[in-house]
Design an enzyme around this catalytic site. Structure first.
Site, PDB file in Angstrom:
ATOM      1  N   GLY A   1      41.636 -83.530-105.439  1.00  0.00           N
ATOM      2  CA  GLY A   1      42.367 -84.614-104.787  1.00  0.00           C
ATOM      3  C   GLY A   1      41.617 -85.738-105.299  1.00  0.00           C
TER       4      GLY A   1
ATOM      5  CG  HIS B   1      41.705 -90.238-111.613  1.00  0.00           C
ATOM      6  ND1 HIS B   1      42.044 -89.476-112.793  1.00  0.00           N
ATOM      7  CD2 HIS B   1      40.386 -89.730-111.161  1.00  0.00           C
ATOM      8  CE1 HIS B   1      41.231 -88.576-113.165  1.00  0.00           C
ATOM      9  NE2 HIS B   1      40.051 -88.683-112.278  1.00  0.00           N
TER      10      HIS B   1
ATOM     11  CG  HIS C   1      43.423 -85.809-110.918  1.00  0.00           C
ATOM     12  ND1 HIS C   1      42.720 -86.798-110.304  1.00  0.00           N
ATOM     13  CD2 HIS C   1      42.349 -84.676-110.998  1.00  0.00           C
ATOM     14  CE1 HIS C   1      41.563 -86.428-109.804  1.00  0.00           C
ATOM     15  NE2 HIS C   1      41.191 -85.219-110.355  1.00  0.00           N
TER      16      HIS C   1
ATOM     17  N   GLY D   1      40.825 -80.714-117.532  1.00  0.00           N
ATOM     18  CA  GLY D   1      40.546 -81.748-118.297  1.00  0.00           C
ATOM     19  C   GLY D   1      39.536 -81.591-119.216  1.00  0.00           C
TER      20      GLY D   1
ATOM     21  CD  GLN E   1      35.804 -78.025-113.979  1.00  0.00           C
ATOM     22  OE1 GLN E   1      35.191 -78.225-112.817  1.00  0.00           O
ATOM     23  NE2 GLN E   1      37.009 -78.785-114.035  1.00  0.00           N
TER      24      GLN E   1
HETATM   25  P1  AMP Z   1      38.348 -82.996-110.235  1.00  0.00           P
HETATM   26  O1  AMP Z   1      39.580 -83.601-109.018  1.00  0.00           O
HETATM   27  O2  AMP Z   1      37.612 -84.159-110.436  1.00  0.00           O
HETATM   28  O3  AMP Z   1      37.902 -81.721-109.801  1.00  0.00           O
HETATM   29  O4  AMP Z   1      39.187 -82.793-111.624  1.00  0.00           O
HETATM   30  C1  AMP Z   1      40.344 -81.839-111.489  1.00  0.00           C
HETATM   31  C2  AMP Z   1      40.970 -81.667-112.716  1.00  0.00           C
HETATM   32  O5  AMP Z   1      41.170 -82.901-113.454  1.00  0.00           O
HETATM   33  C3  AMP Z   1      39.845 -81.218-113.670  1.00  0.00           C
HETATM   34  O6  AMP Z   1      40.468 -80.164-114.725  1.00  0.00           O
HETATM   35  C4  AMP Z   1      39.234 -82.368-114.489  1.00  0.00           C
HETATM   36  O7  AMP Z   1      38.708 -82.135-115.712  1.00  0.00           O
HETATM   37  C5  AMP Z   1      40.522 -83.070-114.688  1.00  0.00           C
HETATM   38  N1  AMP Z   1      40.335 -84.618-115.011  1.00  0.00           N
HETATM   39  C6  AMP Z   1      39.506 -85.265-114.094  1.00  0.00           C
HETATM   40  N2  AMP Z   1      39.229 -86.450-114.838  1.00  0.00           N
HETATM   41  C7  AMP Z   1      39.993 -86.577-115.910  1.00  0.00           C
HETATM   42  C8  AMP Z   1      40.215 -87.531-117.020  1.00  0.00           C
HETATM   43  N3  AMP Z   1      39.846 -88.928-116.797  1.00  0.00           N
HETATM   44  N4  AMP Z   1      41.194 -87.139-117.911  1.00  0.00           N
HETATM   45  C9  AMP Z   1      41.683 -86.161-117.922  1.00  0.00           C
HETATM   46  N5  AMP Z   1      41.296 -84.955-116.882  1.00  0.00           N
HETATM   47  C10 AMP Z   1      40.517 -85.466-116.096  1.00  0.00           C
END
Ligand code: AMP
Length: 288
Positions: free
Chosen positions: A31, A34, A37, A150, A156
């Protein structure tokens, strides 16, 4: 857009989609969405008939000293972002109670052995075990044809590719390029914690990585040299506390067996983690 808070109900929705012959994409998130996501959701939208997004601040991947209770939560914006980006299903994961991600009595953990040891594994003990476990549960429930992660969290994403293969999840794990702000900083839910000053320090990270990309494009093919350059560029911002700055074989996240990117089938990842004040930032560039 369908919304669920019960994992079993969301899984039944996914079953119906697959039974109807539709391809299913899954985008797991915590969640506070941005544009990074949303890029994952749009990519899933472009490759799959139906797209499910999960939003779950997973307690198991936070260490005792980390920001679980402080982690940003923006449900109204998240819902709008998912809808506008073309999600068909929104799953709001619950940490406990009926329908929760971890059923009562939970005691099964997933550990991806070697890939979870270097880089963030050294600084966040137990983090990847929490990530691997929750993603394994989500892949098991939704059984997506594709799952989108991402590149910003490169370790990860690699670890989940391995997990999907090792545990026969049957999902193709797609790695989506990092989305950055206009000043170069990789978007992260945690960037909102940065003061104006800290953000200036943080910009040394994308600058160092962009400089390495330029040198590589200009013909520098030795990971050792590029790593040195990144370290030197980061040292120019002494207020940034560097946890690691490494050039590793992008396949196994180990030091490259030969000091030549061109000789490595998956290329090299230059990965950085640093603290700007209390905020931990990670970023990388993948040279291949
Ligand atoms: P999180 O909510 O931070 O756990 O991220 C969820 C997913 O969004 C993960 O696969 C992250 O790698 C991806 N993600 C987070 N930041 C970015 C970004 N700046 N660009 C692309 N994917 C992202």
């Amino acid at each position: 857009m369908k919304e669920f808070t019960d994992l079993r109900e969301a899984a039944r929705w996914a079953d119906r989609m697959r039974a109807a012959g539709l391809s299913l994409g899954l985008v797991p998130t915590m969640g506070a969405l941005h544009a990074g996501h949303l890029a994952l959701i749009r990519r899933a939208r472009s490759e799959c008939d139906r797209v499910a997004v999960s939003l779950f601040v997973n307690p198991a991947q936070f260490g005792p000293q980390e920001d679980l209770s402080m982690y940003p939560r923006t449900p109204a914006e998240d819902r709008a972002g998912c809808r506008d980006s073309g999600a068909d299903c929104l799953f709001w994961g619950q940490p406990e109670g009926s329908g929760s991600v971890y059923p009562p009595g939970f005691q099964t953990w997933v550990e991806v052995d070697r890939l979870s040891k270097p880089l963030c594994g050294e600084f966040r003990p137990g983090h990847f075990r929490g990530v691997a476990t929750v993603v394994s549960i989500l892949l098991g429930a939704f059984k997506p044809h594709r799952a989108f992660f991402g590149q910003k969290d490169f370790q990860q994403a690699r670890l989940i590719q391995r997990l999907a293969l090792d545990l026969a999840k049957g999902a193709e794990v797609v790695i989506v390029p990092t989305v950055r702000d206009a000043d170069g900083l990789a978007l992260s839910s945690r960037n909102r914690y940065l003061s104006t000053e800290e953000r200036q320090w943080a910009l040394a990270i994308p600058r160092a990585l962009a400089e390495a990309e330029r040198r590589w494009e200009a013909g520098e093919d030795r990971p050792s040299e590029l790593e040195k350059g990144v370290r030197a560029a980061l040292a120019a911002e002494p207020r940034l506390v560097i946890q690691y700055a490494r050039a590793l074989d992008a396949e196994n996240l180990q030091p490259a067996a030969v000091d030549r990117i061109a000789a490595l089938p998956s290329g090299v990842v230059l990965a950085v983690a640093a603290l700007a004040g209390k905020t931990r930032l990670i970023d990388n560039t993948w040279l291949k």
